[in-house]
Structure formats: structure tokens, C-alpha cells
Design a protein around this motif. Structure first.
Motif, PDB file in Angstrom:
ATOM      1  N   ALA A 246      28.975  41.131  33.673  1.00  0.00           N
ATOM      2  CA  ALA A 246      28.956  41.987  32.482  1.00  0.00           C
ATOM      3  C   ALA A 246      30.151  41.703  31.572  1.00  0.00           C
ATOM      4  O   ALA A 246      30.041  41.803  30.348  1.00  0.00           O
ATOM      5  CB  ALA A 246      28.936  43.454  32.897  1.00  0.00           C
ATOM      6  N   GLU A 247      31.280  41.352  32.149  1.00  0.00           N
ATOM      7  CA  GLU A 247      32.501  41.067  31.379  1.00  0.00           C
ATOM      8  C   GLU A 247      32.561  39.601  30.926  1.00  0.00           C
ATOM      9  O   GLU A 247      33.556  39.173  30.351  1.00  0.00           O
ATOM     10  CB  GLU A 247      33.732  41.399  32.217  1.00  0.00           C
ATOM     11  CG  GLU A 247      33.845  42.869  32.562  1.00  0.00           C
ATOM     12  CD  GLU A 247      34.887  43.142  33.640  1.00  0.00           C
ATOM     13  OE1 GLU A 247      35.543  42.190  34.107  1.00  0.00           O
ATOM     14  OE2 GLU A 247      35.018  44.315  34.025  1.00  0.00           O
ATOM     15  N   ASP A 248      31.510  38.834  31.222  1.00  0.00           N
ATOM     16  CA  ASP A 248      31.438  37.418  30.877  1.00  0.00           C
ATOM     17  C   ASP A 248      32.607  36.632  31.465  1.00  0.00           C
ATOM     18  O   ASP A 248      33.147  35.717  30.850  1.00  0.00           O
ATOM     19  CB  ASP A 248      31.373  37.234  29.355  1.00  0.00           C
ATOM     20  CG  ASP A 248      30.779  35.887  28.974  1.00  0.00           C
ATOM     21  OD1 ASP A 248      30.015  35.317  29.781  1.00  0.00           O
ATOM     22  OD2 ASP A 248      31.102  35.388  27.878  1.00  0.00           O
ATOM     23  N   ARG A 249      33.009  37.010  32.681  1.00  0.00           N
ATOM     24  CA  ARG A 249      34.115  36.328  33.364  1.00  0.00           C
ATOM     25  C   ARG A 249      33.630  35.501  34.548  1.00  0.00           C
ATOM     26  O   ARG A 249      34.427  34.964  35.290  1.00  0.00           O
ATOM     27  CB  ARG A 249      35.139  37.351  33.852  1.00  0.00           C
ATOM     28  CG  ARG A 249      35.821  38.090  32.738  1.00  0.00           C
ATOM     29  CD  ARG A 249      36.895  39.031  33.206  1.00  0.00           C
ATOM     30  NE  ARG A 249      36.986  39.135  34.654  1.00  0.00           N
ATOM     31  CZ  ARG A 249      37.689  40.052  35.291  1.00  0.00           C
ATOM     32  NH1 ARG A 249      38.362  40.940  34.638  1.00  0.00           N
ATOM     33  NH2 ARG A 249      37.715  40.089  36.603  1.00  0.00           N
ATOM     34  N   LEU A 250      32.332  35.414  34.736  1.00  0.00           N
ATOM     35  CA  LEU A 250      31.777  34.670  35.856  1.00  0.00           C
ATOM     36  C   LEU A 250      31.190  33.363  35.329  1.00  0.00           C
ATOM     37  O   LEU A 250      30.305  33.374  34.477  1.00  0.00           O
ATOM     38  CB  LEU A 250      30.693  35.496  36.552  1.00  0.00           C
ATOM     39  CG  LEU A 250      30.082  34.899  37.799  1.00  0.00           C
ATOM     40  CD1 LEU A 250      31.121  34.787  38.901  1.00  0.00           C
ATOM     41  CD2 LEU A 250      28.920  35.743  38.269  1.00  0.00           C
ATOM     42  N   ASP A 251      31.697  32.246  35.802  1.00  0.00           N
ATOM     43  CA  ASP A 251      31.207  30.938  35.383  1.00  0.00           C
ATOM     44  C   ASP A 251      30.116  30.500  36.349  1.00  0.00           C
ATOM     45  O   ASP A 251      30.390  30.204  37.512  1.00  0.00           O
ATOM     46  CB  ASP A 251      32.351  29.927  35.387  1.00  0.00           C
ATOM     47  CG  ASP A 251      31.900  28.537  34.951  1.00  0.00           C
ATOM     48  OD1 ASP A 251      30.714  28.362  34.587  1.00  0.00           O
ATOM     49  OD2 ASP A 251      32.747  27.629  34.968  1.00  0.00           O
TER      50      ASP A 251
ATOM     51  N   GLU B 200      30.003  43.239  37.794  1.00  0.00           N
ATOM     52  CA  GLU B 200      31.064  43.552  36.836  1.00  0.00           C
ATOM     53  C   GLU B 200      31.579  42.283  36.166  1.00  0.00           C
ATOM     54  O   GLU B 200      31.771  42.251  34.944  1.00  0.00           O
ATOM     55  CB  GLU B 200      32.209  44.285  37.524  1.00  0.00           C
ATOM     56  CG  GLU B 200      31.908  45.724  37.859  1.00  0.00           C
ATOM     57  CD  GLU B 200      33.047  46.400  38.608  1.00  0.00           C
ATOM     58  OE1 GLU B 200      34.177  45.861  38.636  1.00  0.00           O
ATOM     59  OE2 GLU B 200      32.796  47.478  39.172  1.00  0.00           O
ATOM     60  N   LEU B 201      31.810  41.232  36.948  1.00  0.00           N
ATOM     61  CA  LEU B 201      32.276  39.963  36.380  1.00  0.00           C
ATOM     62  C   LEU B 201      31.256  39.386  35.400  1.00  0.00           C
ATOM     63  O   LEU B 201      31.616  38.848  34.351  1.00  0.00           O
ATOM     64  CB  LEU B 201      32.567  38.950  37.494  1.00  0.00           C
ATOM     65  CG  LEU B 201      33.783  39.246  38.366  1.00  0.00           C
ATOM     66  CD1 LEU B 201      33.811  38.301  39.560  1.00  0.00           C
ATOM     67  CD2 LEU B 201      35.063  39.145  37.557  1.00  0.00           C
TER      68      LEU B 201
END
Length: 131
Positions: free
Chosen positions: A93-98, A90-91
Motif C-alpha cells: 500500500a505504501e509502494d515500498r515493496l519491489d 502495508e508495504l
């Protein structure tokens, strides 16, 4: 080792080595397993009953536990996805994972990058980038 058996056979099963016997006729097996394992679950289950029982027993296992189903194959769709992986997907897909990418490297630079990584001075990841 825990076992499920009717109450009238509990003594016999304990004599065979069971630490505890859960009466499958009168006890809530999952609740009793949680009680006996302090909520942890079981490392392994041997199911000799059938498909429905094997499927239910999947929920008694710790992550990475094993099930030997003798009389019927469990329905693996009953197992919820592993939570951490779902969260990571999910992170992503939401481009919130660095991913902490230090830099991309060409294939011919991989040996030198491995030497560099072995010195433990790289912050982030070195990733081979295909041409």
C-alpha cells in the motif's frame, strides 16, 4: 499429548497417555502450555467445553495448527491477522515493496517464458500482462 483435568483425575488421565495434565481449576492454561512447549504452542487442540473455551484455545495453536471444537464453534475474529501478510500488505500500500519484475509477457509467450525460467537465468519475475 497434554490434557486439562481436575487434579484429582490427573493420575487416571496420565494412565490414558497424557504426558502432562494441566489442572483447569487452579492453573493458567495458556501459561502452562507455553511452559510445556518452550513457548512454541500446540499443533492441535480438541475442545469439548464450548464456544468461549474453543475461542480461547485458538490462541494456544502454532501457525497452521488445528482446532476440533466439539461443543461450540470458536469466534474466529479473536485470531489476530498473520503478521507477515499484514506487513506485506502495508508495504504494498505504501509502494515500498519491489516485486522485482523482470518483464511482462503476452499470453502466447508464456510457454517460452517457462522454458526460460527453467534455466534459472532470469532475475526477477516474468508476469503475464493481459491485453
Amino acid at each position: 499429548m497434554f490434557a486439562t483435568e481436575a487434579a484429582h483425575n490427573a493420575g487416571h488421565v496420565e494412565a490414558l497417555g497424557a504426558e502432562a495434565v494441566i489442572d483447569f481449576r487452579t492453573e493458567d492454561i495458556p501459561a502452562r502450555v507455553r511452559e510445556l512447549t518452550d513457548g512454541r504452542g500446540l499443533d492441535a487442540v480438541v475442545d469439548t467445553i464450548g464456544t468461549d473455551s474453543a475461542t480461547a484455545n485458538l490462541r494456544l495453536l502454532v501457525h497452521g495448527g488445528g482446532l476440533a471444537a466439539i461443543a461450540g464453534r470458536p469466534d474466529l475474529s479473536a485470531v489476530p491477522p498473520f503478521g507477515m501478510l499484514t506487513d506485506l500488505l502495508e508495504l504494498t500500500a505504501e509502494d515500498r515493496l519491489d516485486p522485482m519484475l523482470a518483464r511482462g509477457i503476452a499470453l502466447e509467450d508464456v510457454p517460452a517464458a517457462l522454458v526460460e525460467l527453467s534455466g534459472r537465468g532470469v532475475r526477477g519475475k516474468l508476469v503475464h500482462v493481459r491485453d
